[in-house]
Design a protein around this motif. Sequence first.
Motif, PDB file in Angstrom:
ATOM      1  N   LYS A  55      -8.415   3.190   5.023  1.00  0.00           N
ATOM      2  CA  LYS A  55      -7.336   4.108   4.664  1.00  0.00           C
ATOM      3  C   LYS A  55      -6.123   3.685   5.463  1.00  0.00           C
ATOM      4  O   LYS A  55      -6.182   3.532   6.687  1.00  0.00           O
ATOM      5  CB  LYS A  55      -7.733   5.553   4.980  1.00  0.00           C
ATOM      6  CG  LYS A  55      -6.754   6.567   4.446  1.00  0.00           C
ATOM      7  CD  LYS A  55      -7.320   7.966   4.541  1.00  0.00           C
ATOM      8  CE  LYS A  55      -6.445   8.927   3.786  1.00  0.00           C
ATOM      9  NZ  LYS A  55      -7.075  10.255   3.727  1.00  0.00           N
ATOM     10  N   LEU A  56      -4.994   3.497   4.764  1.00  0.00           N
ATOM     11  CA  LEU A  56      -3.790   3.005   5.395  1.00  0.00           C
ATOM     12  C   LEU A  56      -2.714   4.085   5.452  1.00  0.00           C
ATOM     13  O   LEU A  56      -2.625   4.916   4.548  1.00  0.00           O
ATOM     14  CB  LEU A  56      -3.261   1.781   4.651  1.00  0.00           C
ATOM     15  CG  LEU A  56      -4.213   0.600   4.614  1.00  0.00           C
ATOM     16  CD1 LEU A  56      -3.662  -0.492   3.723  1.00  0.00           C
ATOM     17  CD2 LEU A  56      -4.443   0.064   6.009  1.00  0.00           C
ATOM     18  N   TYR A  57      -1.911   4.004   6.482  1.00  0.00           N
ATOM     19  CA  TYR A  57      -0.837   4.983   6.705  1.00  0.00           C
ATOM     20  C   TYR A  57       0.478   4.251   6.924  1.00  0.00           C
ATOM     21  O   TYR A  57       0.506   3.213   7.580  1.00  0.00           O
ATOM     22  CB  TYR A  57      -1.137   5.842   7.929  1.00  0.00           C
ATOM     23  CG  TYR A  57      -2.427   6.604   7.817  1.00  0.00           C
ATOM     24  CD1 TYR A  57      -3.621   6.048   8.269  1.00  0.00           C
ATOM     25  CD2 TYR A  57      -2.461   7.856   7.230  1.00  0.00           C
ATOM     26  CE1 TYR A  57      -4.813   6.751   8.156  1.00  0.00           C
ATOM     27  CE2 TYR A  57      -3.642   8.560   7.114  1.00  0.00           C
ATOM     28  CZ  TYR A  57      -4.820   8.000   7.585  1.00  0.00           C
ATOM     29  OH  TYR A  57      -6.001   8.675   7.466  1.00  0.00           O
ATOM     30  N   VAL A  58       1.546   4.795   6.435  1.00  0.00           N
ATOM     31  CA  VAL A  58       2.869   4.260   6.705  1.00  0.00           C
ATOM     32  C   VAL A  58       3.211   4.595   8.149  1.00  0.00           C
ATOM     33  O   VAL A  58       3.080   5.736   8.577  1.00  0.00           O
ATOM     34  CB  VAL A  58       3.919   4.855   5.733  1.00  0.00           C
ATOM     35  CG1 VAL A  58       5.316   4.430   6.144  1.00  0.00           C
ATOM     36  CG2 VAL A  58       3.623   4.424   4.304  1.00  0.00           C
ATOM     37  N   GLU A  59       3.615   3.585   8.901  1.00  0.00           N
ATOM     38  CA  GLU A  59       3.936   3.766  10.326  1.00  0.00           C
ATOM     39  C   GLU A  59       5.368   4.252  10.473  1.00  0.00           C
ATOM     40  O   GLU A  59       6.263   3.828   9.845  1.00  0.00           O
ATOM     41  CB  GLU A  59       3.760   2.451  11.069  1.00  0.00           C
ATOM     42  CG  GLU A  59       2.337   1.968  11.094  1.00  0.00           C
ATOM     43  CD  GLU A  59       1.405   2.808  11.948  1.00  0.00           C
ATOM     44  OE1 GLU A  59       1.842   3.336  12.988  1.00  0.00           O
ATOM     45  OE2 GLU A  59       0.232   2.956  11.574  1.00  0.00           O
ATOM     46  N   PHE A  88       0.839  -1.199   0.000  1.00  0.00           N
ATOM     47  CA  PHE A  88       0.000   0.000   0.000  1.00  0.00           C
ATOM     48  C   PHE A  88       0.869   1.243   0.000  1.00  0.00           C
ATOM     49  O   PHE A  88       2.059   1.194   0.315  1.00  0.00           O
ATOM     50  CB  PHE A  88      -0.959   0.011   1.192  1.00  0.00           C
ATOM     51  CG  PHE A  88      -0.280   0.226   2.531  1.00  0.00           C
ATOM     52  CD1 PHE A  88      -0.145   1.497   3.064  1.00  0.00           C
ATOM     53  CD2 PHE A  88       0.225  -0.850   3.244  1.00  0.00           C
ATOM     54  CE1 PHE A  88       0.483   1.694   4.280  1.00  0.00           C
ATOM     55  CE2 PHE A  88       0.855  -0.668   4.467  1.00  0.00           C
ATOM     56  CZ  PHE A  88       0.984   0.610   4.985  1.00  0.00           C
ATOM     57  N   ASN A  89       0.268   2.366  -0.355  1.00  0.00           N
ATOM     58  CA  ASN A  89       0.926   3.670  -0.311  1.00  0.00           C
ATOM     59  C   ASN A  89       0.362   4.463   0.855  1.00  0.00           C
ATOM     60  O   ASN A  89      -0.782   4.244   1.277  1.00  0.00           O
ATOM     61  CB  ASN A  89       0.700   4.429  -1.621  1.00  0.00           C
ATOM     62  CG  ASN A  89       1.376   3.748  -2.787  1.00  0.00           C
ATOM     63  OD1 ASN A  89       2.531   3.362  -2.708  1.00  0.00           O
ATOM     64  ND2 ASN A  89       0.637   3.563  -3.871  1.00  0.00           N
ATOM     65  N   ASP A  90       1.150   5.399   1.373  1.00  0.00           N
ATOM     66  CA  ASP A  90       0.727   6.205   2.511  1.00  0.00           C
ATOM     67  C   ASP A  90      -0.560   6.961   2.195  1.00  0.00           C
ATOM     68  O   ASP A  90      -0.726   7.515   1.107  1.00  0.00           O
ATOM     69  CB  ASP A  90       1.842   7.192   2.886  1.00  0.00           C
ATOM     70  CG  ASP A  90       1.599   7.845   4.233  1.00  0.00           C
ATOM     71  OD1 ASP A  90       0.994   7.207   5.118  1.00  0.00           O
ATOM     72  OD2 ASP A  90       2.026   9.005   4.409  1.00  0.00           O
ATOM     73  N   LYS A  91      -1.468   6.964   3.145  1.00  0.00           N
ATOM     74  CA  LYS A  91      -2.755   7.674   3.065  1.00  0.00           C
ATOM     75  C   LYS A  91      -3.613   7.187   1.907  1.00  0.00           C
ATOM     76  O   LYS A  91      -4.403   7.929   1.347  1.00  0.00           O
ATOM     77  CB  LYS A  91      -2.533   9.180   2.991  1.00  0.00           C
ATOM     78  CG  LYS A  91      -1.790   9.721   4.188  1.00  0.00           C
ATOM     79  CD  LYS A  91      -1.490  11.184   4.041  1.00  0.00           C
ATOM     80  CE  LYS A  91      -0.596  11.621   5.183  1.00  0.00           C
ATOM     81  NZ  LYS A  91       0.055  12.878   4.920  1.00  0.00           N
ATOM     82  N   GLU A  92      -3.457   5.919   1.571  1.00  0.00           N
ATOM     83  CA  GLU A  92      -4.195   5.334   0.458  1.00  0.00           C
ATOM     84  C   GLU A  92      -5.431   4.599   0.985  1.00  0.00           C
ATOM     85  O   GLU A  92      -5.357   3.858   1.954  1.00  0.00           O
ATOM     86  CB  GLU A  92      -3.297   4.345  -0.279  1.00  0.00           C
ATOM     87  CG  GLU A  92      -3.972   3.649  -1.430  1.00  0.00           C
ATOM     88  CD  GLU A  92      -3.015   2.747  -2.192  1.00  0.00           C
ATOM     89  OE1 GLU A  92      -3.050   2.805  -3.426  1.00  0.00           O
ATOM     90  OE2 GLU A  92      -2.243   2.002  -1.558  1.00  0.00           O
ATOM     91  N   THR A  93      -6.562   4.818   0.333  1.00  0.00           N
ATOM     92  CA  THR A  93      -7.773   4.083   0.660  1.00  0.00           C
ATOM     93  C   THR A  93      -7.848   2.857  -0.236  1.00  0.00           C
ATOM     94  O   THR A  93      -7.741   2.955  -1.458  1.00  0.00           O
ATOM     95  CB  THR A  93      -9.023   4.955   0.468  1.00  0.00           C
ATOM     96  OG1 THR A  93      -8.928   6.101   1.326  1.00  0.00           O
ATOM     97  CG2 THR A  93     -10.289   4.175   0.807  1.00  0.00           C
TER      98      THR A  93
END
Length: 145
Positions: A141-145, A113-118
Amino acid sequence: MKNLLFVALLWLVSPLSLAEVESELIAGDYRIHYSLFNSSFISPEVASAYGLTRGKRKAILNVSVRKIQPDGADREHPAIVNGTVKDLIHSQDLTFIEVREQGAIYYLAELPFNDKETLYFDLQVSPDRSRAPYSISFQRKLYVE
């Protein structure tokens, strides 16, 4: 020992992100749990034991099925799990691996996934081959930790 590590991992990950990424569907006699978390939450030892890839831009989708018993308790139950994940441009089939432990069966799929990607998920969970699979659709929505 690796089984205990994985169970401990799931217990640790779920509370950290429960409101954001864990859900449940009651379907007939089955309780279907599904959760999504960043693979960097798992230790290198657990990742190695299960053949998973850790990374800031890798997520793991976890699906488990529990059969509701007549007394109201539930117990692990095998299933066939298939699905796809889509962003605004791409679509990919999810490949699930089965992990069996005492008292639990998990189906795990890795995805980038990419940062801030839904991402949009469509799952088909079939705990009973004589019936049509249960469909689950959700977005996260995913975020890079």
